[in-house]
Motif scaffolding. Structure first.
Motif: not given
Length: 477
Positions: A142-144, A170-172, A209-210
């Motif tokens: 979970n690459c936030h 990936p996520g923000p 990831m969201a």
């Protein structure tokens, strides 16, 4: 220029093709985590290419390389369903953290905005290599902190270089400047070009990831990608009920934590086929929901089969042995308390159930149970070999007990992922540990300096990191 890493900096040798010569593992104790295959007190595993070809007693293959695994317990590789791999350079920075704010102040609100692509690469690679060492063969990352195309590409590259199986999501970032242009469709499309041919042998897959944002989910769904969301509080229950009513929940959703959710909401997740995982140590340490005291049991009661996840390493270790034991004793403590108080309670959790959550149920959570999570002919050869002759395990009276209650990373002799030895005789194959340490140390030194943090090796708290709580609407809403 798109992110790339100089081969001179890479701590691991480039992956080589899996040997065409069959591999025959002879004479080990086999825990398959599959009802049809069963468990063998003494058995063999034949591996051809990246796949398991056969499991049984007294197997023969005239042209195979024979490996004597007598005195070892062979199990499927562990699956970590939820890890923030980019945070590895901040290992154990905050061991006394008692809440989610402490965690955020030691990661997202301080060092996170300073991360460069090379720092994402360093943290992710350290997580992956440490996974090999501890027997974790599959991760959901979970690459936030994917602040740009290059940040996201760096994380993906680390997994591809590691030889570890992964779902990279990936996520923000929670705070700080980032490149929002084209998020998420453009960034995901760019990453997809880097995955390589879609084959069962491919080790790295892509997700998103969201949080609970149907418009964002729709963009991932248009690409056929799974969606990972953090569900760390019962306050999200109403939002989940609305998503269910609107038909937005499905088997492509992966929900982390699911802590203290009401029974009706857990039933909605089960009905929609949402994949779930619980975080025994994270929830307990940070006081998420009810501290995770009943998350696992509540999920089981609802008909879910959650995997286990480690979450991060900023407060505790990154091994699955710690996660399994924590959950076993959490559930046992609650069940025994109920019994002592006169309540009927629930049946005590078994060691087999715990190992199931750490292997095949984790693989289901990742959507990779057709490839890994159990030892079955036709599946990818992802397995670990535990030396049962070591002083802390011998003599073995119960194989499940030895693995879950007795073993640690030091007992892991060998690890195979996709038929390839990634660790053998206690050593990680192709690793220049000096290069790895230099890469990670350079990242940690840079991050501390960028934030103006002066490390204290003996402190109990990190008040210097601040206790402000920025708006988190980008992530949590």
């Amino acid at each position: 220029m798109p992110f790339s890493i100089d081969n001179a900096v890479r701590p691991l040798e480039p992956l080589v093709a899996v040997d065409d010569r069959p591999l025959l593992l002879k004479g080990g104790t086999i825990i398959s985590m599959d009802e049809q295959v069963g468990d063998l007190a003494e058995g063999d595993i034949l591996i051809e290419g990246s796949r398991i070809a056969a499991i049984g007693a007294s197997l023969r293959c005239d042209d195979a390389e024979i490996v004597d695994v007598s005195g070892m317990i062979l199990i499927p590789g562990f699956v970590d369903c939820h890890r923030h791999a980019w945070e590895a350079p901040l290992r154990h920075l905050n061991p006394n953290s008692s809440n989610l704010l402490d965690y955020c102040c030691a990661t997202h609100f301080t060092f996170g905005p300073h991360y460069r692509p090379i720092d994402i690469y360093a943290g992710t690679l350290l997580t992956a290599i440490s996974g090999i060492d501890t027997g974790i063969t599959t991760f959901i990352d979970n690459c936030h902190n994917a602040r740009s195309d290059d940040h996201a590409a760096a994380g993906l590259a680390a997994w591809q270089h590691s030889g570890v199986r992964a779902l990279f999501a990936p996520g923000p970032p929670l705070t700080g400047a980032w490149d929002e242009a084209g998020w998420p469709a453009h960034r995901l499309a760019e990453l997809a070009t880097r995955l390589g041919p879609e084959t069962p042998e491919r080790l790295v897959e892509l997700g998103l990831m969201a949080q609970l944002l149907p418009d964002v989910w729709a963009q991932a769904r248009a690409m056929g990608l799974p969606i990972v969301s953090e569900i760390p509080a019962p306050e999200l229950a109403d939002a989940i009920r609305k998503l269910a009513a609107d038909g937005e929940l499905g088997p492509d959703n992966i929900f982390n934590h699911i802590t203290a959710l009401p029974a009706d909401v857990l039933a909605l997740l089960c009905e929609a086929g949402v994949r779930t995982n619980v975080c025994p140590r994270s929830d307990a340490q940070y006081g998420i929901g009810d501290g995770g005291m009943r998350a696992f049991q509540a999920a089981l009661d609802a008909g879910l089969e959650p995997g286990f996840s480690i979450d991060n390493e900023t407060s505790y270790s990154g091994d699955m042995f710690g996660e399994m034991r924590t959950e076993f004793f959490l559930q046992r403590a609650m069940a025994q308390r109920d019994r002592f108080g006169g309540a009927k309670g629930v049946p005590p959790l078994t060691i087999r159930q715990v190992l199931k959550a750490a292997t095949i149920d984790g693989a289901r959570c990742a959507g990779l149970d057709d490839r890994c999570g159990s030892l079955v002919p036709g599946k990818q050869a992802d397995l670990i070999m535990i030396r049962a002759t070591d002083i802390n395990l011998h003599p073995v009276s119960n194989a499940f007990g030895a693995v879950v209650q007795g073993a640690d990373r030091g007992n892991i002799d060998s690890v195979l992922i996709g038929g390839r030895f990634c660790k053998r005789h206690g050593q990680i194959r192709g690793l220049d540990q000096g290069k790895l340490m230099s890469l990670v140390t350079a990242t940690q030194t840079y991050l501390f300096a960028a934030h103006g943090y002066k490390p204290d090796l003996f402190c109990d708290t990190h008040d210097s990191l601040g206790r402000e709580f920025p708006e988190l609407t980008r992530f949590w809403n």
